[in-house]
Design a protein around this motif. Structure first.
Motif, PDB file in Angstrom:
ATOM      1  N   UNK A   1       0.842  -1.188   0.000  1.00  0.00           N
ATOM      2  CA  UNK A   1       0.000   0.000   0.000  1.00  0.00           C
ATOM      3  C   UNK A   1       0.876   1.236   0.000  1.00  0.00           C
ATOM      4  N   UNK A   2       0.558   2.173  -0.892  1.00  0.00           N
ATOM      5  CA  UNK A   2       1.333   3.404  -1.011  1.00  0.00           C
ATOM      6  C   UNK A   2       0.412   4.604  -0.817  1.00  0.00           C
ATOM      7  N   UNK A   3       0.656   5.452   0.204  1.00  0.00           N
ATOM      8  CA  UNK A   3      -0.198   6.628   0.404  1.00  0.00           C
ATOM      9  C   UNK A   3      -0.082   7.600  -0.766  1.00  0.00           C
ATOM     10  N   UNK A   4      -1.181   8.300  -1.049  1.00  0.00           N
ATOM     11  CA  UNK A   4      -1.172   9.358  -2.056  1.00  0.00           C
ATOM     12  C   UNK A   4      -0.185  10.440  -1.644  1.00  0.00           C
ATOM     13  N   UNK A   5       0.502  11.023  -2.620  1.00  0.00           N
ATOM     14  CA  UNK A   5       1.558  11.992  -2.324  1.00  0.00           C
ATOM     15  C   UNK A   5       1.006  13.257  -1.667  1.00  0.00           C
TER      16      UNK A   5
ATOM     17  N   UNK B   1      -4.942   6.173  -1.328  1.00  0.00           N
ATOM     18  CA  UNK B   1      -3.771   5.305  -1.403  1.00  0.00           C
ATOM     19  C   UNK B   1      -3.882   4.436  -2.648  1.00  0.00           C
ATOM     20  N   UNK B   2      -2.794   3.787  -2.999  1.00  0.00           N
ATOM     21  CA  UNK B   2      -2.786   2.840  -4.108  1.00  0.00           C
ATOM     22  C   UNK B   2      -2.333   1.481  -3.593  1.00  0.00           C
ATOM     23  N   UNK B   3      -3.106   0.452  -3.915  1.00  0.00           N
ATOM     24  CA  UNK B   3      -2.730  -0.927  -3.590  1.00  0.00           C
ATOM     25  C   UNK B   3      -2.142  -1.545  -4.847  1.00  0.00           C
ATOM     26  N   UNK B   4      -0.956  -2.139  -4.718  1.00  0.00           N
ATOM     27  CA  UNK B   4      -0.260  -2.709  -5.866  1.00  0.00           C
ATOM     28  C   UNK B   4       0.064  -4.174  -5.606  1.00  0.00           C
TER      29      UNK B   4
ATOM     30  N   UNK C   1      -5.020  -0.875  -7.554  1.00  0.00           N
ATOM     31  CA  UNK C   1      -6.353  -0.380  -7.209  1.00  0.00           C
ATOM     32  C   UNK C   1      -6.183   0.892  -6.393  1.00  0.00           C
ATOM     33  N   UNK C   2      -6.769   1.972  -6.864  1.00  0.00           N
ATOM     34  CA  UNK C   2      -6.706   3.253  -6.163  1.00  0.00           C
ATOM     35  C   UNK C   2      -7.889   3.355  -5.203  1.00  0.00           C
ATOM     36  N   UNK C   3      -7.605   3.594  -3.931  1.00  0.00           N
ATOM     37  CA  UNK C   3      -8.624   3.584  -2.887  1.00  0.00           C
ATOM     38  C   UNK C   3      -8.781   4.979  -2.302  1.00  0.00           C
ATOM     39  N   UNK C   4     -10.026   5.408  -2.152  1.00  0.00           N
ATOM     40  CA  UNK C   4     -10.349   6.673  -1.498  1.00  0.00           C
ATOM     41  C   UNK C   4     -11.175   6.402  -0.245  1.00  0.00           C
ATOM     42  N   UNK C   5     -10.743   6.965   0.879  1.00  0.00           N
ATOM     43  CA  UNK C   5     -11.532   6.921   2.114  1.00  0.00           C
ATOM     44  C   UNK C   5     -12.185   8.289   2.267  1.00  0.00           C
TER      45      UNK C   5
END
Length: 292
Positions: free
Chosen positions: A72-76, A122-125, A140-144
């Motif tokens: 998981x990578x947080x959005x910049x 975040x982006x799940x790769x 998969x790009x995830x928005x909370x």
């Protein structure tokens, strides 16, 4: 005021061709072509304490087994932080597939809070596929979505009730949707503001005052895309006797429970494409009420 009702016709034709086939022939799937991939490339969930499950599938009719890791990578700019916004329920962060379980899930437990900080992303790769190829859809790009948005009480689906000019003021109902703007906390986007002449590709916006008691929706906005017509939001005051000029607004009063009452008349006016020649109206509401 002169209002011309839009009339239109629709002609459609279709052709269905059937080809013969041998029902005794079954498709074959080579495991060499099997791959693992996320089943959706984007997902969103409200900040409500629930669990988000993202399906990951190994495509194999032959019962191939395999595994894949994920990170998981947080959005910049507005990153979702593990431990603050969510926790990962997959302890190993490895998904294992068998013939009996070709679909596995990345599971995120969303953490609710009582403060407004805006949506986080975040982006799940997927990575390190074992025993199978990696598919094209590996992220998969995830928005909370922050549920403490200051306009949350008017966001979402609304039951709309209007009074149809073309049916002598008869009551009619439809569903409108109010969505928040990505950057402006006082701005909302409205889908299906009236019962006709609106499309999902052309929402109109409104600006809510700081007291959250009034919304102003500028006239002149496009409500529907069409090759033949320019379809524009327009309105009237004084029981239909006074045009609301471009640069002015349709005004709605907002109650504490989020109900919006519009006393102005409003609707979708069609013009011949690229001209100021009226082709009539898709709808004129003699006022309207929007309520959750």
């Amino acid at each position: 005021m002169k209002i011309f009702k839009l009339t239109y016709g629709l002609m459609a034709a279709s052709m269905l061709s059937l080809a013969s086939c041998n029902l005794n022939e079954y498709p074959e799937f080579d495991n060499a072509d099997a791959f693992v991939a996320v089943q959706q490339t984007s997902a969103s969930i409200a900040e409500n304490g629930e669990t988000l499950s993202i399906p990951v599938m190994l495509t194999s009719l032959g019962g191939l087994t395999g595994s894949v890791d994920f990170e998981l990578t947080p959005d910049a700019e507005k990153g979702a932080v593990e431990g603050t916004h969510f926790t990962v329920l997959n302890e190993s962060r490895t998904l294992s597939f068998t013939a009996d379980a070709p679909t596995q899930y990345i599971k995120l437990k969303i953490i609710d809070n009582d403060t407004f900080g805006g949506d986080v992303k975040m982006t799940i790769t997927l990575k390190n596929a074992q025993g199978v190829k990696m598919g094209a859809n590996k992220t998969c790009k995830v928005t909370i979505e922050d549920d403490e948005h200051p306009l949350a009480f008017i966001l979402g689906e609304m039951k709309a009730v209007g009074y149809d000019y073309f049916s002598d003021g008869a009551e009619e109902e439809w569903t409108a949707i109010f969505e928040k703007d990505a950057t402006d906390l006082n701005k909302v986007w409205i889908y299906n503001i009236c019962s006709g002449g609106c499309s999902a590709s052309s929402p109109v916006y409104g600006i809510v005052n700081d007291d959250k008691t009034e919304i102003r929706i500028p006239v002149g906005q496009t409500t529907s895309s069409s090759a033949s017509y320019d379809v524009i939001l327009e309105g009237f005051r004084d029981n239909g006797n006074t045009d609301i000029e471009n640069g002015d607004y349709i005004i709605g009063k907002i109650s504490e429970d989020g109900t919006i009452v519009i006393e102005d008349w409003f609707g979708a006016h069609a013009y011949q494409a690229g001209t100021t020649t009226s082709a009539g109206w898709y709808a004129i509401e003699m006022g309207g009420i929007f309520k959750k």
